[in-house]
Every structure is written in C-alpha cells, then in structure tokens.
Design a protein around this motif. Structure first.
Motif, short mmCIF file in Angstrom:
data_model
loop_
_atom_site.label_atom_id
_atom_site.label_comp_id
_atom_site.label_asym_id
_atom_site.label_seq_id
_atom_site.Cartn_x
_atom_site.Cartn_y
_atom_site.Cartn_z
N LYS A 91 0.75 -1.20 -0.11
CA LYS A 91 -0.01 0.04 -0.04
C LYS A 91 0.93 1.23 -0.02
CE LYS A 91 -3.98 -2.01 2.22
NZ LYS A 91 -4.84 -2.25 3.66
N SER A 95 2.39 4.34 -3.65
CA SER A 95 1.40 5.79 -3.47
C SER A 95 2.34 6.57 -2.43
CB SER A 95 0.24 5.10 -2.48
OG SER A 95 0.84 4.63 -1.41
N GLU A 96 3.15 6.22 -1.46
CA GLU A 96 3.70 6.92 -0.66
C GLU A 96 5.15 7.22 -1.09
OE1 GLU A 96 2.23 8.75 2.36
OE2 GLU A 96 0.47 7.87 1.54
N GLY A 121 -0.57 2.17 -11.18
CA GLY A 121 -0.61 2.57 -10.20
C GLY A 121 -1.71 3.35 -9.64
N LEU A 122 -2.09 4.41 -10.68
CA LEU A 122 -3.25 5.18 -10.63
C LEU A 122 -4.57 4.44 -10.41
CD1 LEU A 122 -2.23 7.94 -13.45
CD2 LEU A 122 -2.36 8.27 -10.82
N LYS A 124 -4.69 1.28 -9.10
CA LYS A 124 -4.71 0.42 -8.01
C LYS A 124 -4.64 1.34 -6.72
CE LYS A 124 -1.39 -2.44 -5.72
NZ LYS A 124 -0.10 -3.22 -5.61
N HIS A 125 -3.91 2.38 -6.61
CA HIS A 125 -3.73 3.09 -5.51
C HIS A 125 -4.39 4.16 -5.51
CE1 HIS A 125 -0.29 0.74 -4.26
NE2 HIS A 125 0.49 1.10 -5.44
N ARG A 126 -4.83 5.16 -6.57
CA ARG A 126 -5.84 6.19 -6.26
C ARG A 126 -7.08 5.92 -6.84
NH1 ARG A 126 -2.41 7.87 -3.32
NH2 ARG A 126 -1.05 9.11 -3.43
N CYS A 176 1.44 8.82 -8.44
CA CYS A 176 0.43 8.87 -7.26
C CYS A 176 1.20 9.90 -6.22
CB CYS A 176 0.37 7.51 -6.43
SG CYS A 176 -0.27 6.00 -7.62
N PRO A 178 3.96 10.49 -4.66
CA PRO A 178 4.67 10.07 -3.47
C PRO A 178 5.33 11.23 -2.86
CG PRO A 178 6.12 9.51 -5.23
CD PRO A 178 4.79 10.01 -5.84
#
Length: 344
Positions: A91, A95-96, A121-122, A124-126, A176, A178
C-alpha cells in the motif's frame, strides 16, 4: 529544523545476506534522516551498501537471502517500515514512496504499452477510472518532458530512446504523488547531455511537487548539482555526512578526500592527474574490527586498525567517523587538490 519536519528517520540499520559461504554484512549500522522537501545524496564506491540501503527503505531486497538484522526506518514519524507486512508495504510502495531504477530497460515491462504501465498505479492506489487514469498519464508524460504524449502512451518501451525510457520511469514513480522518491543511479546508463536533462528534470520535480528525493550515486557531479545534503558510505557504514558545501569545501574523512581527488575538476586549467584510491574495499564476509578504510588510508594509525571510530560532530549538520578527529591525533594536512564543485 525540528523532528516534525522529518520525512524519514533511519536508525542503526543492519542488513545482511545469507550465502553458502557465510553472512555478507552489506549494511552495518546506518543512521541518517531525510527532511521534507529535501534532496539527499548517498555516495560511495560500488559495493559500499548504498543501493542495498535504498532498496531496504522500500523493502525491495529479496528475502531470503537478505534479512534486516536490526534497526528502524521511521516514515513520517509514525510508521516503522521494518515492522510492516508485505501487504502493508504494497500500500505504501507506489503511493507514498516511488523508485527510479538504474536501468529503465530492465525495469519497464517490455510487453506492456507505456500508458498501461503508468495507469496501473493510478488505478490501484488512487482508484481512478481508466479514462481519468489515461488523462493523468498524458499529464505526467508532459511533466517529464516527453513530446506528443497522446501518441507515446500507445508505444512499447523498445520504441523509445534510453533518455525517454528514463523519463517514463520517472513518470511512473511520480504517478501517485509520493512523498519520497528514491533514485538509484538514475543517470548511469545515459550519455552526458541526457544526464544533465534528467538532473534538471528531477530538480524541477522536487521544487514543483515538494517531494523528498534520495539520490544514490557514485557521480559527485550529480551530487553537486542536485542535493542539499550528502551521506558518504564505505563498506556498509556512513563515514561522513553533511551539507553539500561541508562535504565539498570542508571534508574531514580521508575516504571523502579520496573520492573528491579522483573526480575531474572543470573549474581549473591545471593538468593535475586524477588520483585513484589505492587498494580495494574490505571483504564484508569478515569486516575488519577497526576502521574499514584503514588498509587503504595513508594516514592510518594503530588505533584505526583496532577500533572503529565513533562519529565526531563538526557542526549541527556535519559529522565524520575518523580517528584523525580525536584531540590526541596528529595533525594532518589535507590534500590541496580537493574542494569546490563543478555544476554539470
């Protein structure tokens, strides 16, 4: 700067690899911090532990054979990366924290189009829908300086040049937004003009997005042009750290002197020869009990061979681990060729 402004606090990090021949002590008690919005460079020869340190921050080192022996990696003052499960790490990763690898050709998926790799990633994470993610991917490609991004998102990695692939890697890492960006030798595989463009790009990204960056490199030109602070590593340990000016103009460790003397100077007309550091780094299967640099150091004393020196604070931001800084040590004249830096 108070501790509330810190994004990352690494304390006494030790990372080893189990092999048939025994334990390789790759990182041996590393302690440093990263402030919010700062660019920090970690420098040193190949095999000094800088890449293992960087990959451990994102828990990307393969386990086994590697394992974290001890230490903590505190992210935003509350999350200890060392204690997180793989699922919790997934997670945070992307993202971070984002990572730009050394060779984009081996890091990008050759069977996926550029757009798919950025939007992954966009989504999945956002939680973006496909159409919004594609639009964001186009914006990211514009941000990293790729022309005609609407067409580029439909291309495969092999259709792009090395410099463009590295820009795509940066776009994926930035997707994302980070808080931490780790760049592991981001310019090694590129020619000099493209290197300068990538460095300028990363500097402007740091200013625009206010993300913190850790640059892993052996290229002191990259350091001079990008970083605010520098950590110098040798044989799995930090031997000196300070601001860029402290490291370039007032270095205190003989290894740092050696690194600076082995780099060409573009700001003088002299025909000075570059002076390589003699010898080879120690075997990390069985690190020496004293200072790891002692066998290669022209100033080594008996104490250097017997006991590892502690860090001596030289200012609020500058410290070095060297017995020459002990009050009873003989005074040594620093080599004259060092000091000053040349912008790329």
């Amino acid at each position: 700067m108070n501790k509330g402004d810190r994004l990352l606090d690494v304390k006494d990090l030790k990372v080893s690899f189990r092999t048939y021949a025994g334990e390789v002590q790759a990182v041996r008690g590393v302690t440093f911090h990263l402030n919010k919005g700062e660019v920090l460079a970690i420098v040193g020869e190949s095999g000094c532990g800088k890449s293992v340190t960087a990959q451990t921050l994102m828990r990307l080192i393969p386990t086994p054979p590697s394992y974290i022996k001890s230490g903590s990696i505190l992210f935003e003052g509350k999350t200890d990366i060392v204690k997180l499960s793989n699922r919790q790490m997934e997670k945070i990763r992307g993202s971070e924290m984002g990572m730009i690898f050394q060779d984009p050709m081996t890091s990008l998926n050759p069977t996926m189009k550029i757009g798919e790799q950025i939007t992954e990633g966009l989504i999945k994470h956002r939680g973006l829908k496909k159409k919004a993610a594609v639009q964001k991917a186009i914006e990211l490609l514009k941000l990293v300086g790729i022309n005609s991004p609407e067409g580029r998102i439909h291309q495969y990695p092999h259709e792009l040049s090395g410099g463009m692939r590295q820009r795509v890697m940066i776009a994926i890492a930035l997707a994302c937004s980070p808080k931490l960006l780790i760049a592991d030798e981001p310019t090694t595989a590129l020619d000099v003009t493209i290197q300068a463009q990538i460095i300028d790009l990363m500097k402007s990204i740091s200013e625009k997005t206010e993300s913190s960056i850790i640059v892993i490199t052996h290229d002191l030109g990259v350091v001079a042009d990008m970083a605010q602070r520098v950590v110098v590593m040798y044989a799995g340990k930090i031997v000196e750290q300070g601001t860029v000016d402290e490291i370039f103009y007032d270095p205190q460790h003989p290894y740092t002197w050696g690194l600076l003397r082995s780099v060409p100077r573009l700001d003088t007309n002299s025909d000075e020869e570059l002076i390589p550091i003699p010898g080879t780094p120690p075997d990390l299967f069985a690190p020496p009990k004293g200072c790891a640099f002692a066998a290669r150091c022209p100033y080594a004393m008996k104490a250097c061979l017997e006991e590892d020196p502690e860090h001596t604070p030289l200012s609020e931001t500058h410290s070095a681990a060297c017995w020459l800084l002990h009050p009873d040590a003989p005074k040594v004249e620093r080599p004259v060729q060092i000091g000053g830096h040349q912008h790329v």
